[in-house]
Scaffold this motif. Structure first.
Motif, PDB file in Angstrom:
ATOM      1  N   VAL A 122      13.390   1.876  -2.366  1.00 24.19           N
ATOM      2  CA  VAL A 122      13.243   2.059  -0.921  1.00 24.19           C
ATOM      3  C   VAL A 122      12.516   0.883  -0.274  1.00 24.19           C
ATOM      4  O   VAL A 122      12.570   0.686   0.938  1.00 24.19           O
ATOM      5  CB  VAL A 122      12.493   3.373  -0.568  1.00 24.19           C
ATOM      6  CG1 VAL A 122      13.260   4.577  -1.079  1.00 24.19           C
ATOM      7  CG2 VAL A 122      11.072   3.366  -1.118  1.00 24.19           C
ATOM      8  N   SER A 123      11.813   0.100  -1.099  1.00 22.23           N
ATOM      9  CA  SER A 123      11.005  -1.011  -0.582  1.00 22.23           C
ATOM     10  C   SER A 123      10.811  -2.058  -1.665  1.00 22.23           C
ATOM     11  O   SER A 123      11.070  -1.820  -2.844  1.00 22.23           O
ATOM     12  CB  SER A 123       9.640  -0.497  -0.115  1.00 22.23           C
ATOM     13  OG  SER A 123       8.905   0.019  -1.216  1.00 22.23           O
ATOM     14  N   GLU A 124      10.340  -3.237  -1.215  1.00 21.44           N
ATOM     15  CA  GLU A 124       9.939  -4.304  -2.117  1.00 21.44           C
ATOM     16  C   GLU A 124       8.482  -4.601  -1.803  1.00 21.44           C
ATOM     17  O   GLU A 124       8.102  -4.699  -0.632  1.00 21.44           O
ATOM     18  CB  GLU A 124      10.779  -5.558  -1.883  1.00 21.44           C
ATOM     19  CG  GLU A 124      12.247  -5.359  -2.236  1.00 21.44           C
ATOM     20  CD  GLU A 124      13.077  -6.592  -1.922  1.00 21.44           C
ATOM     21  OE1 GLU A 124      13.704  -7.114  -2.873  1.00 21.44           O
ATOM     22  OE2 GLU A 124      13.093  -7.025  -0.750  1.00 21.44           O
ATOM     23  N   ALA A 125       7.643  -4.744  -2.835  1.00 18.92           N
ATOM     24  CA  ALA A 125       6.210  -4.818  -2.606  1.00 18.92           C
ATOM     25  C   ALA A 125       5.522  -5.866  -3.481  1.00 18.92           C
ATOM     26  O   ALA A 125       5.870  -6.037  -4.647  1.00 18.92           O
ATOM     27  CB  ALA A 125       5.576  -3.453  -2.870  1.00 18.92           C
ATOM     28  N   LEU A 126       4.534  -6.525  -2.873  1.00 18.73           N
ATOM     29  CA  LEU A 126       3.639  -7.442  -3.559  1.00 18.73           C
ATOM     30  C   LEU A 126       2.264  -6.802  -3.578  1.00 18.73           C
ATOM     31  O   LEU A 126       1.817  -6.266  -2.556  1.00 18.73           O
ATOM     32  CB  LEU A 126       3.556  -8.778  -2.811  1.00 18.73           C
ATOM     33  CG  LEU A 126       4.884  -9.468  -2.504  1.00 18.73           C
ATOM     34  CD1 LEU A 126       4.661 -10.666  -1.591  1.00 18.73           C
ATOM     35  CD2 LEU A 126       5.566  -9.889  -3.806  1.00 18.73           C
ATOM     36  N   TYR A 127       1.569  -6.838  -4.704  1.00 20.09           N
ATOM     37  CA  TYR A 127       0.247  -6.229  -4.833  1.00 20.09           C
ATOM     38  C   TYR A 127      -0.775  -7.301  -5.192  1.00 20.09           C
ATOM     39  O   TYR A 127      -0.527  -8.136  -6.061  1.00 20.09           O
ATOM     40  CB  TYR A 127       0.265  -5.143  -5.918  1.00 20.09           C
ATOM     41  CG  TYR A 127       1.205  -4.014  -5.594  1.00 20.09           C
ATOM     42  CD1 TYR A 127       0.816  -2.981  -4.749  1.00 20.09           C
ATOM     43  CD2 TYR A 127       2.491  -3.992  -6.111  1.00 20.09           C
ATOM     44  CE1 TYR A 127       1.689  -1.948  -4.424  1.00 20.09           C
ATOM     45  CE2 TYR A 127       3.376  -2.962  -5.800  1.00 20.09           C
ATOM     46  CZ  TYR A 127       2.963  -1.952  -4.958  1.00 20.09           C
ATOM     47  OH  TYR A 127       3.831  -0.937  -4.640  1.00 20.09           O
ATOM     48  N   LEU A 128      -1.923  -7.262  -4.529  1.00 19.98           N
ATOM     49  CA  LEU A 128      -2.964  -8.249  -4.738  1.00 19.98           C
ATOM     50  C   LEU A 128      -4.305  -7.682  -4.320  1.00 19.98           C
ATOM     51  O   LEU A 128      -4.384  -6.522  -3.896  1.00 19.98           O
ATOM     52  CB  LEU A 128      -2.656  -9.519  -3.930  1.00 19.98           C
ATOM     53  CG  LEU A 128      -2.506  -9.309  -2.423  1.00 19.98           C
ATOM     54  CD1 LEU A 128      -3.195 -10.402  -1.639  1.00 19.98           C
ATOM     55  CD2 LEU A 128      -1.006  -9.294  -2.085  1.00 19.98           C
ATOM     56  N   ARG A 129      -5.337  -8.479  -4.424  1.00 19.43           N
ATOM     57  CA  ARG A 129      -6.688  -8.099  -4.007  1.00 19.43           C
ATOM     58  C   ARG A 129      -7.166  -9.085  -2.958  1.00 19.43           C
ATOM     59  O   ARG A 129      -6.897 -10.289  -3.060  1.00 19.43           O
ATOM     60  CB  ARG A 129      -7.655  -8.152  -5.183  1.00 19.43           C
ATOM     61  CG  ARG A 129      -7.239  -7.264  -6.315  1.00 19.43           C
ATOM     62  CD  ARG A 129      -8.187  -6.128  -6.502  1.00 19.43           C
ATOM     63  NE  ARG A 129      -7.546  -5.114  -7.315  1.00 19.43           N
ATOM     64  CZ  ARG A 129      -7.460  -3.842  -6.957  1.00 19.43           C
ATOM     65  NH1 ARG A 129      -7.992  -3.429  -5.836  1.00 19.43           N
ATOM     66  NH2 ARG A 129      -6.874  -2.969  -7.726  1.00 19.43           N
ATOM     67  N   GLY A 135      -7.683  -3.493  -2.601  1.00 21.54           N
ATOM     68  CA  GLY A 135      -6.264  -3.582  -2.901  1.00 21.54           C
ATOM     69  C   GLY A 135      -5.457  -3.789  -1.632  1.00 21.54           C
ATOM     70  O   GLY A 135      -5.733  -3.184  -0.595  1.00 21.54           O
ATOM     71  N   VAL A 136      -4.457  -4.673  -1.712  1.00 17.53           N
ATOM     72  CA  VAL A 136      -3.571  -4.966  -0.587  1.00 17.53           C
ATOM     73  C   VAL A 136      -2.142  -4.914  -1.096  1.00 17.53           C
ATOM     74  O   VAL A 136      -1.824  -5.505  -2.135  1.00 17.53           O
ATOM     75  CB  VAL A 136      -3.859  -6.363   0.016  1.00 17.53           C
ATOM     76  CG1 VAL A 136      -2.897  -6.681   1.150  1.00 17.53           C
ATOM     77  CG2 VAL A 136      -5.310  -6.463   0.496  1.00 17.53           C
ATOM     78  N   GLU A 137      -1.296  -4.192  -0.379  1.00 16.20           N
ATOM     79  CA  GLU A 137       0.144  -4.179  -0.649  1.00 16.20           C
ATOM     80  C   GLU A 137       0.831  -4.822   0.542  1.00 16.20           C
ATOM     81  O   GLU A 137       0.600  -4.432   1.682  1.00 16.20           O
ATOM     82  CB  GLU A 137       0.665  -2.754  -0.833  1.00 16.20           C
ATOM     83  CG  GLU A 137       2.167  -2.693  -0.997  1.00 16.20           C
ATOM     84  CD  GLU A 137       2.732  -1.274  -1.062  1.00 16.20           C
ATOM     85  OE1 GLU A 137       3.971  -1.138  -1.096  1.00 16.20           O
ATOM     86  OE2 GLU A 137       1.950  -0.300  -1.057  1.00 16.20           O
ATOM     87  N   LEU A 138       1.646  -5.832   0.278  1.00 21.72           N
ATOM     88  CA  LEU A 138       2.488  -6.444   1.299  1.00 21.72           C
ATOM     89  C   LEU A 138       3.905  -6.007   0.965  1.00 21.72           C
ATOM     90  O   LEU A 138       4.368  -6.234  -0.155  1.00 21.72           O
ATOM     91  CB  LEU A 138       2.377  -7.970   1.258  1.00 21.72           C
ATOM     92  CG  LEU A 138       0.964  -8.568   1.272  1.00 21.72           C
ATOM     93  CD1 LEU A 138       1.039 -10.090   1.171  1.00 21.72           C
ATOM     94  CD2 LEU A 138       0.212  -8.137   2.510  1.00 21.72           C
ATOM     95  N   TYR A 139       4.598  -5.355   1.907  1.00 21.56           N
ATOM     96  CA  TYR A 139       5.910  -4.812   1.557  1.00 21.56           C
ATOM     97  C   TYR A 139       6.860  -4.809   2.737  1.00 21.56           C
ATOM     98  O   TYR A 139       6.472  -4.997   3.884  1.00 21.56           O
ATOM     99  CB  TYR A 139       5.772  -3.399   0.986  1.00 21.56           C
ATOM    100  CG  TYR A 139       5.510  -2.306   2.014  1.00 21.56           C
ATOM    101  CD1 TYR A 139       6.526  -1.419   2.379  1.00 21.56           C
ATOM    102  CD2 TYR A 139       4.272  -2.159   2.616  1.00 21.56           C
ATOM    103  CE1 TYR A 139       6.292  -0.422   3.310  1.00 21.56           C
ATOM    104  CE2 TYR A 139       4.029  -1.169   3.538  1.00 21.56           C
ATOM    105  CZ  TYR A 139       5.047  -0.304   3.890  1.00 21.56           C
ATOM    106  OH  TYR A 139       4.823   0.680   4.817  1.00 21.56           O
ATOM    107  N   ARG A 140       8.122  -4.605   2.405  1.00 19.43           N
ATOM    108  CA  ARG A 140       9.145  -4.384   3.426  1.00 19.43           C
ATOM    109  C   ARG A 140       9.982  -3.194   2.972  1.00 19.43           C
ATOM    110  O   ARG A 140      10.244  -3.010   1.783  1.00 19.43           O
ATOM    111  CB  ARG A 140       9.981  -5.626   3.670  1.00 19.43           C
ATOM    112  CG  ARG A 140      10.968  -6.000   2.565  1.00 19.43           C
ATOM    113  CD  ARG A 140      12.377  -5.632   2.923  1.00 19.43           C
ATOM    114  NE  ARG A 140      13.293  -5.853   1.813  1.00 19.43           N
ATOM    115  CZ  ARG A 140      14.573  -5.613   1.895  1.00 19.43           C
ATOM    116  NH1 ARG A 140      15.103  -5.168   3.001  1.00 19.43           N
ATOM    117  NH2 ARG A 140      15.357  -5.801   0.861  1.00 19.43           N
ATOM    118  N   ASP A 141      10.357  -2.374   3.929  1.00 23.53           N
ATOM    119  CA  ASP A 141      11.234  -1.237   3.644  1.00 23.53           C
ATOM    120  C   ASP A 141      12.684  -1.689   3.707  1.00 23.53           C
ATOM    121  O   ASP A 141      13.052  -2.500   4.559  1.00 23.53           O
ATOM    122  CB  ASP A 141      11.038  -0.116   4.682  1.00 23.53           C
ATOM    123  CG  ASP A 141       9.849   0.762   4.389  1.00 23.53           C
ATOM    124  OD1 ASP A 141       9.450   0.876   3.210  1.00 23.53           O
ATOM    125  OD2 ASP A 141       9.307   1.353   5.343  1.00 23.53           O
TER     126      ASP A 141
END
Length: 171
Positions: A122-129, A135-141
């Motif tokens: 449903v989405s693509e996500a990058l996870y980082l700090r 915690g930070v998630e950068l994503y697109r649906d």
């Protein structure tokens, strides 16, 4: 603390209004300048207002604020230890795959490592700090018509590795 009961045992709670949105997140940080450097300098948010060394409000697109940053209870503090409760991550939704690719390029240019990168169907996500360990998630649906479904029609979220080279090839 006892569990909070539903509105009447055995009854289904009335759902929240579907127009409800989460308007912003407010993060405790140890160093305000460092946090502004990450959220504005790396990710590209705009600084909307700053209250000295105590708080700042940043946004995308001129909104009053999407992220509040403060040192009221955390100036010089350390991130919470593993195994403690608190915010798992803040998720920042990008409007397009190209915008998410731009975010990945910004992270690479700043030398910020990823904790992970996932394709959830449903989405693509990058996870980082962030610099404070938040915690930070950068994503697109993906568009809803592209979401994977089970044979019965229910949503079939998955977790598989995200093709970072493919993402970087995005315009």
């Amino acid at each position: 603390m006892a569990p909070v009961p539903l509105s009447g045992e055995g009854r289904t709670p009335r759902p929240i209004d579907p127009g409800t949105r989460i308007g912003h997140v407010h993060l405790k940080v140890a160093d305000l300048d460092r946090a502004i450097g990450f959220y504005c300098g790396v990710l590209g948010f705009e600084l909307m207002q700053r209250y000295g060394s105590q708080a700042a409000f940043v946004s995308a697109g001129g909104y009053h604020h999407h992220i509040g940053l403060n040192t009221w209870e955390s100036l010089g503090g350390a991130p919470p230890p593993r195994g403690s409760t608190g915010l798992f991550h803040t998720a920042i939704l990008y409007p397009t795959r190209a915008a998410l690719a731009d975010a990945l390029r910004r992270l690479i240019a700043a030398g910020i490592p990823l904790d992970g990168a996932s394709d959830h169907g449903v989405s693509e996500a990058l996870y980082l700090r962030d610099p404070d360990g938040n915690g930070v998630e950068l994503y697109r649906d993906r568009p809803p018509e592209d979401w994977p479904t089970m044979p019965d029609g229910s949503l079939a979220m998955v977790t598989r590795a995200l093709d970072l080279d493919g993402l970087l090839a995005e315009g």
